[in-house]
Design a protein around this motif. Structure first.
Motif, PDB file in Angstrom:
ATOM      1  N   SER A  73      54.593  21.440  24.365  1.00  0.00           N
ATOM      2  CA  SER A  73      53.810  20.199  24.367  1.00  0.00           C
ATOM      3  C   SER A  73      54.593  19.014  24.922  1.00  0.00           C
ATOM      4  CB  SER A  73      53.324  19.878  22.948  1.00  0.00           C
ATOM      5  OG  SER A  73      54.391  19.461  22.132  1.00  0.00           O
TER       6      SER A  73
ATOM      7  N   ARG B 250      52.062  16.942  26.500  1.00  0.00           N
ATOM      8  CA  ARG B 250      51.444  15.672  26.106  1.00  0.00           C
ATOM      9  C   ARG B 250      52.452  14.609  25.663  1.00  0.00           C
ATOM     10  NH1 ARG B 250      46.629  13.553  25.281  1.00  0.00           N
ATOM     11  NH2 ARG B 250      46.243  12.115  23.548  1.00  0.00           N
ATOM     12  N   TYR B 251      53.595  15.005  25.106  1.00  0.00           N
ATOM     13  CA  TYR B 251      54.466  14.042  24.438  1.00  0.00           C
ATOM     14  C   TYR B 251      55.826  13.911  25.134  1.00  0.00           C
ATOM     15  CZ  TYR B 251      51.024  15.033  20.829  1.00  0.00           C
ATOM     16  OH  TYR B 251      49.847  15.220  20.146  1.00  0.00           O
ATOM     17  N   ASP B 252      56.304  12.680  25.162  1.00  0.00           N
ATOM     18  CA  ASP B 252      57.660  12.426  25.637  1.00  0.00           C
ATOM     19  C   ASP B 252      58.677  12.698  24.531  1.00  0.00           C
ATOM     20  OD1 ASP B 252      57.204  11.330  28.388  1.00  0.00           O
ATOM     21  OD2 ASP B 252      55.991   9.910  27.245  1.00  0.00           O
TER      22      ASP B 252
ATOM     23  N   GLU C 160      50.795   9.174  18.424  1.00  0.00           N
ATOM     24  CA  GLU C 160      49.933  10.046  17.643  1.00  0.00           C
ATOM     25  C   GLU C 160      50.697  10.389  16.377  1.00  0.00           C
ATOM     26  OE1 GLU C 160      48.375  13.285  19.940  1.00  0.00           O
ATOM     27  OE2 GLU C 160      47.495  11.936  21.431  1.00  0.00           O
TER      28      GLU C 160
ATOM     29  N   ILE D 135      58.788  14.152  20.338  1.00  0.00           N
ATOM     30  CA  ILE D 135      58.205  14.618  19.075  1.00  0.00           C
ATOM     31  C   ILE D 135      59.250  14.402  17.999  1.00  0.00           C
ATOM     32  CG2 ILE D 135      57.285  16.594  17.803  1.00  0.00           C
ATOM     33  CD1 ILE D 135      56.351  17.757  20.459  1.00  0.00           C
TER      34      ILE D 135
ATOM     35  N   ARG E 219      54.099   8.384  25.424  1.00  0.00           N
ATOM     36  CA  ARG E 219      53.474   8.810  24.163  1.00  0.00           C
ATOM     37  C   ARG E 219      54.466   9.605  23.319  1.00  0.00           C
ATOM     38  NH1 ARG E 219      49.953  11.662  26.341  1.00  0.00           N
ATOM     39  NH2 ARG E 219      48.306  10.081  26.513  1.00  0.00           N
ATOM     40  N   ALA E 220      54.442   9.342  22.001  1.00  0.00           N
ATOM     41  CA  ALA E 220      55.256  10.115  21.052  1.00  0.00           C
ATOM     42  C   ALA E 220      54.377  10.623  19.914  1.00  0.00           C
ATOM     43  CB  ALA E 220      56.400   9.266  20.500  1.00  0.00           C
ATOM     44  N   LEU E 221      54.849  11.662  19.263  1.00  0.00           N
ATOM     45  CA  LEU E 221      54.173  12.238  18.098  1.00  0.00           C
ATOM     46  C   LEU E 221      55.104  12.143  16.902  1.00  0.00           C
ATOM     47  CD1 LEU E 221      51.902  13.975  16.739  1.00  0.00           C
ATOM     48  CD2 LEU E 221      53.152  16.007  17.532  1.00  0.00           C
TER      49      LEU E 221
END
Length: 285
Positions: free
Chosen positions: A218, A190-192, A149, A194, A125-127
């Protein structure tokens, strides 16, 4: 001592002080206000304010950066107003330089490769912060990560991303955040990756530092934060129209280190016309 006597003595003392300072009141007010403005600027732009003061008078600088009107900081209010007139399109996202979009995306893809893979950041997951219509998500991040996200302060951009621009990629968006970045606290672990592109320039030094501190918390194991942004050739430059501040690379490094992050790599985006302000990529964890 009676109450009336106390009041008279207090009044007399008060008048004595007024007489003593009458001639200097105006000068004291000026110095007091100057101190307040300097102090506020120093807190909000601790790494940049001295460079900005070389270019912009204190009162004007305060007005376009730190002043609150009706409870809203002008620095962010001006940016929001500016982007209301920006079309939800690649042309809007790239300003007058849509022809360099693919050069930009390819530079980002190559830089990202250094930090993702076995023994590095994962691909769950990335933001995408300041995602706009999703140009970077579509061209750089979706091909690498299982889910995305996306965050932006402009609802029109996010709607266009979801309904039109992203196509089938929209099915892999876990969340859209309609937020100003300075107000967003990302979830823990949460993120790999950002990704912040052309958005750090819209935050004060203080708010950027605080966001990076939250972003650090995060990240998943081996996760990285990547900033890609315009960097001044020297000092800082403030654009009061879109409320962006272009910082020299060394100033950006200072902010990153203040946030408690370690810089992994720094690379200049190549292939842009010389007329464009230099764009740098910084990876950190």
């Amino acid at each position: 001592m009676s109450d009336s006597t106390s009041v008279m003595e207090f009044s007399g003392t008060h008048q004595a002080f007024r007489d003593r300072w009458a001639k200097t009141d105006n000068e004291m007010c000026k110095h007091s206000m100057s101190f307040h403005l300097h102090n506020t600027l120093r807190k909000e732009f601790f790494a940049s304010y001295l460079y900005l003061l070389e270019q912009i008078p204190l009162v004007k600088l305060y007005a376009v950066t730190c002043e609150y009107i009706k409870g809203e900081k002008q620095f962010y209010y001006r940016a929001q107003n500016f982007y209301k007139d920006v079309p939800a399109s690649e042309e809007g996202m790239m300003g007058d330089f849509v022809e360099i979009s693919e050069i930009d995306l390819e530079g980002s893809r190559q830089f990202l490769k250094k930090f993702v893979g076995p023994g590095k950041a994962g691909t769950k997951r990335a933001l995408d912060c300041g995602c706009g219509i999703g140009r970077v998500s579509k061209g750089v991040l979706f091909p690498v990560f299982e889910s995305m996200e996306m965050l932006d302060m402009m609802e029109e951009f996010i709607l266009h991303a979801h309904e039109c621009y992203l196509g089938d990629y929209a099915d892999r968006v876990e969340a859209y955040y309609l937020y100003n970045l300075q107000e967003f606290i990302p979830p823990n672990k949460r993120y790999d990756v950002i990704w912040l592109q052309w958005v750090a320039c819209h935050l004060t030094d203080k708010d950027l530092t605080e966001f990076l501190m939250h972003a650090k918390q995060s990240l998943r194991p081996n996760g990285v934060i990547i900033i890609k942004d315009n960097m001044a050739r020297q000092g800082c430059k403030l654009d009061p129209i879109d409320s962006s501040i272009i910082r020299h690379l060394d100033i950006m490094k200072n902010i990153i280190q203040t946030a408690g992050l370690t810089i992994l790599d720094v690379e200049k985006q190549e292939g842009f016309p010389e007329v464009i302000v230099p764009v740098w990529m910084i990876a950190m964890h």
